[in-house]
Design an enzyme around this catalytic site. Structure first.
Site, short mmCIF file in Angstrom:
data_model
loop_
_atom_site.label_atom_id
_atom_site.label_comp_id
_atom_site.label_asym_id
_atom_site.label_seq_id
_atom_site.Cartn_x
_atom_site.Cartn_y
_atom_site.Cartn_z
N GLY A 45 54.93 29.03 -7.12
CA GLY A 45 54.14 28.88 -5.92
C GLY A 45 54.33 27.49 -5.35
O GLY A 45 54.65 26.55 -6.08
N GLN A 50 52.25 20.19 -0.49
CA GLN A 50 53.19 19.74 -1.53
C GLN A 50 54.54 19.35 -0.96
O GLN A 50 55.34 18.74 -1.65
CB GLN A 50 53.36 20.82 -2.58
CG GLN A 50 52.10 21.07 -3.40
CD GLN A 50 52.36 22.11 -4.44
OE1 GLN A 50 52.26 23.31 -4.16
NE2 GLN A 50 52.70 21.67 -5.63
N CYS A 105 51.58 22.14 -12.24
CA CYS A 105 51.76 21.97 -10.80
C CYS A 105 53.00 21.13 -10.55
O CYS A 105 53.21 20.12 -11.22
CB CYS A 105 50.52 21.28 -10.22
SG CYS A 105 50.60 20.99 -8.45
N LEU A 106 53.81 21.54 -9.58
CA LEU A 106 55.02 20.79 -9.26
C LEU A 106 54.71 19.38 -8.79
O LEU A 106 55.53 18.48 -8.98
CB LEU A 106 55.85 21.54 -8.20
CG LEU A 106 56.41 22.89 -8.63
CD1 LEU A 106 57.11 23.58 -7.45
CD2 LEU A 106 57.35 22.75 -9.81
N HIS A 147 45.59 29.20 -7.14
CA HIS A 147 46.13 27.85 -7.35
C HIS A 147 46.70 27.30 -6.03
O HIS A 147 46.40 26.17 -5.66
CB HIS A 147 47.22 27.89 -8.44
CG HIS A 147 47.84 26.56 -8.71
ND1 HIS A 147 47.56 25.83 -9.84
CD2 HIS A 147 48.73 25.82 -8.01
CE1 HIS A 147 48.26 24.71 -9.82
NE2 HIS A 147 48.97 24.68 -8.71
N GLU A 148 47.50 28.10 -5.35
CA GLU A 148 48.11 27.64 -4.10
C GLU A 148 47.06 27.52 -2.98
O GLU A 148 47.12 26.60 -2.17
CB GLU A 148 49.26 28.56 -3.67
CG GLU A 148 50.39 28.63 -4.68
CD GLU A 148 50.91 27.28 -5.15
OE1 GLU A 148 50.96 26.33 -4.35
OE2 GLU A 148 51.26 27.18 -6.34
N HIS A 151 45.39 24.28 -2.99
CA HIS A 151 46.16 23.21 -2.35
C HIS A 151 45.85 23.09 -0.87
O HIS A 151 45.71 21.97 -0.36
CB HIS A 151 47.67 23.44 -2.53
CG HIS A 151 48.22 22.93 -3.81
ND1 HIS A 151 48.21 21.60 -4.16
CD2 HIS A 151 48.84 23.58 -4.82
CE1 HIS A 151 48.78 21.44 -5.34
NE2 HIS A 151 49.17 22.63 -5.77
#
Length: 190
Positions: A45, A50, A105-106, A147-148, A151
């Site tokens: 995701g 991000q 998380c990236l 999760h996304e 963000h």
């Protein structure tokens, strides 16, 4: 085009993102770029903030998880065909008993922790053709979306952690914020 991933500490990761007006941005191109970026970083995701876009857009690809399954029994049916772009999403309902799962998380490489989320969500969103959808997702698909979605609301998975766990991660998060991190993908620290 592969975007650099914005690292922990950048203010864009804490902004509540704005809706996209049809025609304002080339959402198809942005979506394609976000998928390319996410796949190059081995993610499932990726949200607008991000990649330094403070807009309500995120992409998910749960098939990445299923592609790594060793046996047919390991394939998650909730993730079959689960590759989507969500624009101007709004979660309408979250139901069920919260369950824990280790998330990462990236934007926060090398940090993982158990996060408790409800197992079923209903969400309204637009796709890249500006077709409106209201869908219900469960299990891992719901978790990836939550999760996304966090963000685009300016929330990170670390915000869901207990105070003691946050304290234990403080030094590591500080290092990431300074750009002292080992990631096998391009990052940018604002």
């Amino acid at each position: 085009m592969i975007y650099p991933i914005i690292g922990y500490g950048a203010s864009v990761l804490r902004k509540k993102c704005t809706d996209i007006t049809p025609g304002e941005l080339d959402v198809k191109q942005i979506s394609d770029n976000m998928f390319e970026t996410m796949h190059s970083a081995s993610g499932v995701g990726l949200a607008g903030p991000q990649v330094n876009l403070a807009y309500r857009i995120f992409v998910v690809d749960g098939e990445v998880i299923n592609n790594g399954a060793e046996t047919e029994e390991d394939i998650d049916p909730d993730l079959v065909g689960f590759k989507k772009t969500f624009i101007n999403a709004r979660i309408l309902e979250e139901t069920g008993e919260p369950w824990g799962y280790e998330e990462g998380c990236l934007s926060i490489p090398g940090v993982r922790a158990d996060v408790y989320r409800k197992p079923v969500i209903t969400i309204r969103y637009y796709d890249t053709d500006w077709v409106e959808h209201t869908d219900t997702f469960k299990g891992m698909a719901a978790r990836i979306i939550q999760h996304e979605y966090d963000h685009i609301e300016g929330v990170l998975f670390t915000d869901h952690l207990a105070p003691l766990k946050k304290q234990m991660l403080k030094k590591k998060l500080g290092m990431i914020q300074k750009g002292i991190v080992d990631a096998d993908y391009k990052m940018k620290f604002l």
